[in-house]
Scaffold this motif. Structure first.
Motif, mmCIF file in Angstrom:
data_model
loop_
_atom_site.group_PDB
_atom_site.id
_atom_site.type_symbol
_atom_site.label_atom_id
_atom_site.label_comp_id
_atom_site.label_asym_id
_atom_site.label_seq_id
_atom_site.Cartn_x
_atom_site.Cartn_y
_atom_site.Cartn_z
ATOM 1 N N GLY A 50 0.810 -1.215 0.000
ATOM 2 C CA GLY A 50 0.000 0.000 0.000
ATOM 3 C C GLY A 50 0.843 1.264 0.000
ATOM 4 O O GLY A 50 2.005 1.273 -0.408
ATOM 5 N N GLN A 51 0.239 2.346 0.481
ATOM 6 C CA GLN A 51 0.914 3.639 0.621
ATOM 7 C C GLN A 51 0.750 4.102 2.057
ATOM 8 O O GLN A 51 -0.194 4.824 2.386
ATOM 9 N N PRO A 52 1.653 3.677 2.958
ATOM 10 C CA PRO A 52 1.514 4.051 4.379
ATOM 11 C C PRO A 52 1.458 5.567 4.545
ATOM 12 O O PRO A 52 2.227 6.311 3.931
ATOM 13 N N ALA A 53 0.528 6.013 5.372
ATOM 14 C CA ALA A 53 0.348 7.445 5.617
ATOM 15 C C ALA A 53 0.482 7.739 7.102
ATOM 16 O O ALA A 53 0.256 6.856 7.955
ATOM 17 N N THR A 54 0.833 8.947 7.424
ATOM 18 C CA THR A 54 0.974 9.360 8.815
ATOM 19 C C THR A 54 -0.295 9.023 9.597
ATOM 20 O O THR A 54 -1.413 9.324 9.161
ATOM 21 N N GLY A 55 -0.111 8.374 10.728
ATOM 22 C CA GLY A 55 -1.237 7.991 11.576
ATOM 23 C C GLY A 55 -1.679 6.561 11.382
ATOM 24 O O GLY A 55 -2.419 6.032 12.229
ATOM 25 N N ASP A 56 -1.245 5.903 10.283
ATOM 26 C CA ASP A 56 -1.586 4.491 10.091
ATOM 27 C C ASP A 56 -0.875 3.643 11.138
ATOM 28 O O ASP A 56 0.255 3.946 11.547
ATOM 29 N N VAL A 57 -1.526 2.563 11.562
ATOM 30 C CA VAL A 57 -0.891 1.635 12.504
ATOM 31 C C VAL A 57 0.273 0.939 11.812
ATOM 32 O O VAL A 57 0.139 0.423 10.700
ATOM 33 N N ALA A 58 1.423 0.931 12.465
ATOM 34 C CA ALA A 58 2.621 0.293 11.908
ATOM 35 C C ALA A 58 2.585 -1.209 12.191
ATOM 36 O O ALA A 58 1.963 -1.660 13.156
#
Length: 289
Positions: free
Chosen positions: A45-53
């Motif tokens: 995907g495209q990880p974005a700020t605030g997404d769970v790592a």
């Protein structure tokens, strides 16, 4: 106590490291998450700020950036500094335990405070063993999100001829209720070493692993096996556990199939890895309370 290398293991001096602390800060950035997911065949995907790592990505954070010229012959940073100066040549991650209070998220700045908790010496089948226990605390703006205990083992040099793979157990290991097969291969081991900035040559240098440490192949990282097991557990139960512990029992190699097994007992998942036919390579336990 004398060891195979002919050096003297001064236990009292080594125990003088107990209580030493180290603090490092690092960031869970989107690029790290994307590469971690790609290496482990998770949705990129495209990880974005605030997404769970992803779980256990913190193993990639705050690794010592030692200049290449200051690495030891095995690829680890030369001894001394934060970790005790143990005069045994082989070092591996023996196991660990973790408690999770919250998720890490993309964009988090994470501080890790590490402390030497214990140093002990034992005699094992392969000779003298020195165990160093390190406690890590990961916090975000002073809020603790992960507490970890890491067990490191130092061993004597390998002797004799090239090692054979561990023999299958006398009694077959009963399969878990849940099973999955992962084929590691050299590219996965190399990528995981790169993600964790781990220069230990047993994971990517076949000639070194075979001729110096006398393994029959490249060794699958213990933390990588733990990561595979924890993600398997979270998938089976529909969410991350509150705690997770793991212990290495025998090595796995890059040409082995990794069989992930899990069985539930009273709300706890017992998990393990093993090659075809066994023996158990890593055992683990995940709890949701």
């Amino acid at each position: 106590m004398s060891v195979g290398s002919g050096k003297f293991l001064d236990v009292d001096r080594l125990r003088g490291w107990i209580g030493r602390e180290e603090t490092v800060t690092d960031t869970v950035d989107a690029d790290l998450v994307r590469k971690f997911n790609a290496a482990l065949d998770l949705p990129v995907g495209q990880p974005a700020t605030g997404d769970v790592a992803p779980l256990l990505i913190h193993f990639c954070l705050g690794q010592p950036a030692v200049p290449t010229g200051q690495l030891g012959g095995d690829g680890h940073p030369q001894k001394g500094g934060f970790l005790p100066l143990v005069p045994l040549p082989r070092r591996m991650w023996a196991g660990g335990s973790l408690r999770f209070s919250d998720d890490l998220k993309v964009g988090d700045t994470v501080r890790r405070v590490s402390r030497i908790a214990e140093v002990s010496v034992k005699d094992g089948r392969s000779g003298t063993l020195c165990f160093v226990t390190v406690d890590h605390r990961f916090d975000i703006d002073g809020r603790v999100v992960i507490e970890e205990r890491q067990d490191i083992v130092y061993r004597e040099a390998a002797t004799g001829g090239p090692a054979a793979k561990p023999a299958a157990p006398a009694e077959p290991v009963a399969p878990g209720t849940h099973r999955r097969v992962v084929t590691p291969g050299a590219p996965l081991l190399f990528r995981y070493s790169a993600l964790t900035f781990n220069g230990h040559r047993i994971h990517y240098d076949r000639a070194y692993a075979r001729d110096v440490e006398l393994y029959p192949g490249l060794v699958v990282h213990g933390p990588l096996q733990a990561t595979l097991l924890l993600h398997f557990a979270a998938e089976l139960k529909g969410g991350a556990p509150a705690s997770f512990s793991f212990r290495g029992q025998s090595p796995l190699f890059d040409d082995d199939r990794i069989n992930l097994h899990a069985v539930e007992r009273d709300g706890t998942l017992s998990l393990w890895t093993m090659r075809d036919g066994g023996p158990v390579a890593m055992s683990a336990e995940a709890r949701w309370v």
